[in-house]
Scaffold this motif. Structure first.
Motif, short mmCIF file in Angstrom:
data_model
loop_
_atom_site.label_atom_id
_atom_site.label_comp_id
_atom_site.label_asym_id
_atom_site.label_seq_id
_atom_site.Cartn_x
_atom_site.Cartn_y
_atom_site.Cartn_z
N THR A 291 0.82 -1.20 0.00
CA THR A 291 0.00 0.00 0.00
C THR A 291 0.86 1.26 0.00
O THR A 291 0.49 2.26 -0.61
N ILE A 292 1.98 1.22 0.68
CA ILE A 292 2.94 2.33 0.64
C ILE A 292 4.21 1.83 -0.04
O ILE A 292 4.52 0.64 0.00
N PRO A 293 4.97 2.71 -0.69
CA PRO A 293 6.08 2.28 -1.54
C PRO A 293 7.15 1.46 -0.81
O PRO A 293 7.65 1.87 0.23
N GLY A 294 7.47 0.31 -1.39
CA GLY A 294 8.59 -0.48 -0.91
C GLY A 294 8.39 -1.19 0.41
O GLY A 294 9.36 -1.68 1.00
N VAL A 295 7.15 -1.27 0.88
CA VAL A 295 6.87 -1.87 2.19
C VAL A 295 5.75 -2.89 2.04
O VAL A 295 4.64 -2.55 1.59
N GLU A 296 6.02 -4.13 2.42
CA GLU A 296 4.99 -5.16 2.35
C GLU A 296 3.90 -4.88 3.38
O GLU A 296 4.17 -4.46 4.52
N ASP A 297 2.65 -5.10 3.00
CA ASP A 297 1.53 -4.81 3.89
C ASP A 297 1.64 -5.56 5.22
O ASP A 297 1.18 -5.06 6.26
N GLU A 298 2.23 -6.75 5.21
CA GLU A 298 2.33 -7.51 6.46
C GLU A 298 3.18 -6.80 7.51
O GLU A 298 3.06 -7.09 8.70
N MET A 299 4.01 -5.85 7.07
CA MET A 299 4.83 -5.09 8.03
C MET A 299 3.97 -4.23 8.96
O MET A 299 4.40 -3.88 10.06
N PHE A 300 2.75 -3.89 8.52
CA PHE A 300 1.90 -3.06 9.37
C PHE A 300 1.50 -3.76 10.66
O PHE A 300 1.11 -3.10 11.62
N GLU A 301 1.59 -5.09 10.67
CA GLU A 301 1.28 -5.82 11.91
C GLU A 301 2.22 -5.43 13.05
O GLU A 301 1.89 -5.64 14.22
N ARG A 302 3.37 -4.89 12.71
CA ARG A 302 4.34 -4.51 13.74
C ARG A 302 3.96 -3.22 14.46
O ARG A 302 4.54 -2.89 15.49
N ILE A 303 3.02 -2.47 13.89
CA ILE A 303 2.60 -1.22 14.54
C ILE A 303 1.51 -1.55 15.54
O ILE A 303 0.38 -1.90 15.17
N GLN A 304 1.85 -1.46 16.82
CA GLN A 304 0.95 -1.86 17.90
C GLN A 304 0.65 -0.70 18.84
O GLN A 304 0.26 -0.92 19.98
N VAL A 305 0.85 0.53 18.37
CA VAL A 305 0.63 1.70 19.22
C VAL A 305 -0.60 2.47 18.73
O VAL A 305 -1.00 2.34 17.56
N PRO A 306 -1.22 3.27 19.61
CA PRO A 306 -2.35 4.09 19.16
C PRO A 306 -1.94 4.96 17.97
O PRO A 306 -0.88 5.60 18.00
N THR A 307 -2.78 4.98 16.95
CA THR A 307 -2.43 5.66 15.71
C THR A 307 -3.59 6.53 15.24
O THR A 307 -4.73 6.08 15.17
N LEU A 308 -3.26 7.78 14.91
CA LEU A 308 -4.22 8.72 14.34
C LEU A 308 -3.84 8.97 12.89
O LEU A 308 -2.69 9.27 12.58
N ILE A 309 -4.82 8.84 11.98
CA ILE A 309 -4.60 9.08 10.56
C ILE A 309 -5.55 10.18 10.11
O ILE A 309 -6.77 10.04 10.20
N ILE A 310 -4.99 11.29 9.64
CA ILE A 310 -5.78 12.35 9.02
C ILE A 310 -5.77 12.05 7.52
O ILE A 310 -4.73 12.12 6.87
N ARG A 311 -6.91 11.68 6.99
CA ARG A 311 -6.96 11.14 5.63
C ARG A 311 -6.65 12.21 4.59
O ARG A 311 -6.78 13.42 4.81
N GLY A 312 -6.27 11.73 3.40
CA GLY A 312 -6.05 12.62 2.27
C GLY A 312 -7.34 13.17 1.72
O GLY A 312 -8.43 12.66 1.98
N GLY A 313 -7.21 14.23 0.93
CA GLY A 313 -8.38 14.87 0.34
C GLY A 313 -9.08 13.98 -0.67
O GLY A 313 -8.48 13.07 -1.26
N ALA A 314 -10.35 14.26 -0.90
CA ALA A 314 -11.18 13.38 -1.74
C ALA A 314 -10.66 13.25 -3.16
O ALA A 314 -10.79 12.20 -3.78
N LYS A 315 -10.05 14.29 -3.71
CA LYS A 315 -9.55 14.25 -5.09
C LYS A 315 -8.04 14.47 -5.16
O LYS A 315 -7.51 14.83 -6.21
N ASP A 316 -7.36 14.21 -4.07
CA ASP A 316 -5.91 14.38 -4.01
C ASP A 316 -5.23 13.16 -4.62
O ASP A 316 -5.26 12.07 -4.05
N LEU A 317 -4.61 13.32 -5.79
CA LEU A 317 -3.97 12.20 -6.47
C LEU A 317 -2.64 11.82 -5.82
O LEU A 317 -2.19 10.67 -5.96
N ASP A 318 -2.00 12.76 -5.14
CA ASP A 318 -0.72 12.46 -4.49
C ASP A 318 -0.92 11.73 -3.17
O ASP A 318 -0.10 10.88 -2.80
#
Length: 288
Positions: free
Chosen positions: A199-226
């Motif tokens: 999902t992110i460049p050069g990082v296998e999705d299974e690596m996200f399992e290692r993140i075990q801390v509270p996480t806040l994500i402010i999402r990208g804009g509705a038409k933001d291609l970047d």
């Protein structure tokens, strides 16, 4: 500015605030800590009772240029680990936008013992976003070195800026091995080829399992291609228990900033001017 040597290169940093838990704040692209829009957010978080570490990653700002690692973000994660270890500052909160979000996520994956909470915004992904990163940050230097060796690098604007901020960078660039630089650049470029399960460049999705801390994500804009909204939602699914919230800036803030940058207007936004609007949301999350 103070600096610490990490893996053979000096890393420039600054700490705002006198007390409170530490928040490492990282901007995107190859921008340094003096990029417009970053410091107002850092000041607001510091005023909320936290210390804030700003740093110039390798190849950004006044730090030394460096070229190693699986990807540039892997190099930056290793550098941040070395910086925090040298300063005896971990564990801490990692907060970052755009490329800084990717660097922060990867640091949390590789060095989970350093991280207490994670704050992410403007996460890059998608075909357009990944191709754009590769064409902007890797191809120009790769093509220049293939054509004329490392002596061509100081002719490129981004490296002239790094030399202006840190004159030692000229010798570091000129001293690069042509064959090794090409090999590394191809590896870094390869990370920006969209693949299933990354999902992110050069990082296998299974690596996200290692993140075990509270996480806040402010999402990208509705038409933001970047920084596609879809990518933020996917990362939210991959980080168990994460909280995804709407952006506190206009949905088209990034598009407006890009248009202003292209046309030379200054009446709306620089790229990161709106980031300070996230301060109340971030502080509420950190205080929780």
């Amino acid at each position: 500015m103070p600096s610490v040597e990490v893996n053979g290169g000096n890393v420039v940093y600054e700490i705002l605030g006198d007390s409170g838990d530490l928040v490492v704040m990282t901007p995107g692209g190859r921008f340094g800590m003096d990029v417009p829009g970053l410091r107002p957010l850092a000041d607001a978080v510091a005023a909320g009772g936290y210390r804030v570490l700003l740093w110039d990653r390798p190849n950004c700002g006044a730090s030394d240029v460096q070229f190693y690692g699986q990807t540039e973000s892997h190099m930056r994660a290793e550098t941040l680990h070395g910086l925090l270890t040298a300063l005896d500052l971990g564990p801490c909160v990692l907060a970052g936008g755009s490329g800084g979000a990717r660097d922060s996520m990867l640091t949390a994956m590789l060095y989970p013992e350093l991280v207490t909470k994670l704050v992410l915004w403007n996460i890059v992904g998608g075909v357009y976003g990944m191709f754009n990163l590769g064409s902007y940050y890797v191809l120009p230097s790769l093509q220049a070195v293939r054509a004329g060796g490392p002596a061509m690098l100081p002719r490129l604007r981004e490296w002239r800026e790094r030399i202006a901020a840190n004159p030692d960078n000229e010798a570091r660039l000129l001293g690069l091995d042509r064959e090794q630089f090409v090999k590394l650049s191809l590896r870094w470029l390869n990370a920006y080829v969209p693949r299933p399960g990354q999902t992110i460049p050069g990082v296998e999705d299974e690596m996200f399992e290692r993140i075990q801390v509270p996480t806040l994500i402010i999402r990208g804009g509705a038409k933001d291609l970047d920084h596609p909204k879809r990518v933020s939602l996917e990362v939210g699914c991959l980080i168990e228990g994460s909280q995804v919230v709407d952006p506190p800036w206009p949905e088209d803030a990034w598009e407006q900033a890009m248009e202003d940058r292209a046309t030379g207007k200054i009446d709306r936004y620089n790229l990161f001017d709106t980031w300070v609007l996230a301060a109340p949301t971030i502080l509420k999350f950190l205080d929780g």
